[in-house]
Design an enzyme around this catalytic site. Structure first.
Site, PDB file in Angstrom:
ATOM      1  N   TYR A   1      -8.252  -4.356  17.534  1.00 57.73           N
ATOM      2  CA  TYR A   1      -9.403  -4.596  16.659  1.00 57.73           C
ATOM      3  C   TYR A   1      -9.372  -6.010  16.105  1.00 57.73           C
ATOM      4  O   TYR A   1      -8.321  -6.521  15.704  1.00 57.73           O
ATOM      5  CB  TYR A   1      -9.378  -3.617  15.484  1.00 57.73           C
ATOM      6  CG  TYR A   1      -9.808  -2.214  15.861  1.00 57.73           C
ATOM      7  CD1 TYR A   1     -11.072  -1.954  16.364  1.00 57.73           C
ATOM      8  CD2 TYR A   1      -8.930  -1.147  15.695  1.00 57.73           C
ATOM      9  CE1 TYR A   1     -11.461  -0.658  16.691  1.00 57.73           C
ATOM     10  CE2 TYR A   1      -9.307   0.149  16.011  1.00 57.73           C
ATOM     11  CZ  TYR A   1     -10.578   0.381  16.512  1.00 57.73           C
ATOM     12  OH  TYR A   1     -10.958   1.648  16.840  1.00 57.73           O
TER      13      TYR A   1
ATOM     14  N   MET B   1      -5.730   3.255  13.659  1.00 60.63           N
ATOM     15  CA  MET B   1      -5.496   4.540  12.993  1.00 60.63           C
ATOM     16  C   MET B   1      -4.421   5.356  13.716  1.00 60.63           C
ATOM     17  O   MET B   1      -3.547   5.945  13.077  1.00 60.63           O
ATOM     18  CB  MET B   1      -6.801   5.351  12.941  1.00 60.63           C
ATOM     19  CG  MET B   1      -6.628   6.691  12.236  1.00 60.63           C
ATOM     20  SD  MET B   1      -8.110   7.713  12.305  1.00 60.63           S
ATOM     21  CE  MET B   1      -9.182   6.877  11.154  1.00 60.63           C
TER      22      MET B   1
ATOM     23  N   LYS C   1      11.441  12.530  -6.532  1.00 60.97           N
ATOM     24  CA  LYS C   1       9.988  12.373  -6.704  1.00 60.97           C
ATOM     25  C   LYS C   1       9.330  11.998  -5.372  1.00 60.97           C
ATOM     26  O   LYS C   1      10.005  11.593  -4.424  1.00 60.97           O
ATOM     27  CB  LYS C   1       9.696  11.336  -7.777  1.00 60.97           C
ATOM     28  CG  LYS C   1      10.154   9.940  -7.447  1.00 60.97           C
ATOM     29  CD  LYS C   1      10.126   9.049  -8.694  1.00 60.97           C
ATOM     30  CE  LYS C   1      10.584   7.644  -8.334  1.00 60.97           C
ATOM     31  NZ  LYS C   1      10.780   6.820  -9.525  1.00 60.97           N
TER      32      LYS C   1
ATOM     33  N   ARG D   1       6.376   0.037 -19.785  1.00 58.26           N
ATOM     34  CA  ARG D   1       5.663   1.074 -19.054  1.00 58.26           C
ATOM     35  C   ARG D   1       5.766   2.320 -19.936  1.00 58.26           C
ATOM     36  O   ARG D   1       4.958   2.494 -20.806  1.00 58.26           O
ATOM     37  CB  ARG D   1       6.295   1.231 -17.665  1.00 58.26           C
ATOM     38  CG  ARG D   1       5.335   1.735 -16.626  1.00 58.26           C
ATOM     39  CD  ARG D   1       5.940   1.742 -15.235  1.00 58.26           C
ATOM     40  NE  ARG D   1       7.220   2.439 -15.182  1.00 58.26           N
ATOM     41  CZ  ARG D   1       7.883   2.703 -14.062  1.00 58.26           C
ATOM     42  NH1 ARG D   1       7.386   2.307 -12.899  1.00 58.26           N
ATOM     43  NH2 ARG D   1       9.025   3.345 -14.084  1.00 58.26           N
TER      44      ARG D   1
END
Ligand code: PLP
Length: 361
Positions: free
Chosen positions: A257, A305, A35, A134
């Site tokens: 940042y 980023m 998956k 679940r």
């Protein structure tokens, strides 16, 4: 020259990890879990490396069709089953094994059988909710679903499955196994329970007839108390890049940042070509480990980023062009995950499509 970031995927590491899982699983059979684009490693690439698996487990019909188009003939277990009635003829046509986890799916199957859509028929997995809450049938729902499915013409072999919530944790698997055996009492069918953690930690109790390892196949540990290397796993994905700039800082100067990092002394900072748009977690704090020129150091300041700053004060030969490993060979993704307060699963799955991938032996 392209931007220097690269994800190298080792086919031999994937095959090695599968062999280790299958040895632990024997005589049970092994679904290799594919998956999430094979945990970021590439669906078809991983399927090829896992040629020895008894079958593949995945989620998406589109991915199952890709495997079939690639000539893969193995059983395919669809872990969430079908989502809507039009999926069912496709499941029949491509010989997919759905996990059936709710009565809505039983209804869809009954309707498909009534409409003559089950053709040669379907094997299926009946999913039991043994406490994770679940997916799956609970209490009298289990026997009810069993009886309803058995009565549908075209339903062939049924396997009973469940999933563990805490195979790597304090609760372990005993409570859920007890629930499972109470809920399935008197139903005679093959069984499948184990993810990587259950297979490695409780092989004798969890092996059953089919196991479903995922993360261990990709070379990461499902545990916080046992490393991948201790288990004998090899990292399959190495995310690497290079230093693209160097800054010399005076004490008191700050980095990145938000100015979240301040140099306490003179420092050399390497700027590397990898950021959160490549899949590196933005929330990884200063101190998260990284390898520069083969030496272990740490990231400093906020992940941007496209770039991250790393401390190369004590690696004087690390200038522009110095090789960097974010995770993989020499630094397990598990260690990065711990520092970043996540799990290796999330790091591997998050590898961004913009990162070029190289297949290595
Ligand atoms: C993802 C998944 C697995 C594999 O789990 P790992 O922890 O990666 O080994 C097994 N079974 C089911 C139902 C899953 O969803």
């Amino acid at each position: 020259m392209p931007r220097p970031i690269l994800a190298s995927i080792s086919a031999s590491a994937l095959a090695h990890n599968l062999a280790l899982a299958m040895k632990e699983a024997a005589p049970a059979k092994t679904w290799a879990v594919l998956k999430a684009n094979a945990y970021g490693h590439g669906l078809l690439r991983a399927a090829k490396a896992f040629a020895a698996a008894d079958g593949f487990a995945l989620l998406d019909l589109v991915d199952a069709l890709k495997l079939r188009s690639a000539g893969i003939d193995k059983p395919l277990l669809m872990l969430e089953g079908f989502f809507a009635p039009p999926d069912i003829p496709q499941f029949v046509k491509y010989r997919l094994t759905p996990a059936v986890h709710c009565f809505e799916q039983v209804e869809m199957l009954r309707d498909a059988a009534g409409a003559g859509q089950l053709g040669e028929g379907l094997d299926l997995y009946l999913k039991v909710n043994s406490g994770m809450n679940r997916l799956g049938f609970m209490t009298e729902g289990v026997a009810g679903a069993w009886t309803a499915l058995k009565a549908i013409p075209g339903v062939r072999d049924i396997t009973l499955m469940t999933h563990f919530a805490d195979a790597d944790g304090e609760s372990g698997i005993d409570g859920q196994l007890q629930w499972f055996s109470a809920l399935t009492h008197g139903l005679h069918a093959p069984k499948s329970y184990a993810n990587s953690a259950a297979l490695l930690r409780f092989p004798d109790k969890a092996r059953a007839d089919w196991v479903r390892p995922g993360i261990m196949l990709y070379g990461c540990s499902p545990f916080t108390f046992r490393t991948a290397a201790e288990i004998g796993l090899k990292p399959a994905m190495t995310l690497s890049t290079r230093v693209i700039a160097v800054q010399n800082l005076e004490p008191g100067e700050r980095v990145g940042y938000g100015f979240t990092y301040q140099a306490a002394k003179e420092m050399r900072i390497g700027v590397i070509a990898c950021g959160y748009a490549d899949g590196y977690p933005r929330h990884a704090p200063s101190g998260t480990p990284v390898l520069v020129a083969g030496r272990r150091t740490q990231i400093v300041g906020r992940v941007s980023m496209d770039m991250i700053c790393v401390d190369v004060t004590d690696i004087p030969d690390a200038g522009v062009g110095a090789p960097v490993v974010l995770w993989g060979e020499g630094l397990s993704a598990d260690q990065v995950a711990v520092a970043a307060d996540t799990v290796s699963y999330e790091l591997l799955c998050a590898l961004a499509p913009r990162v070029p991938v190289a297949e290595v032996p």
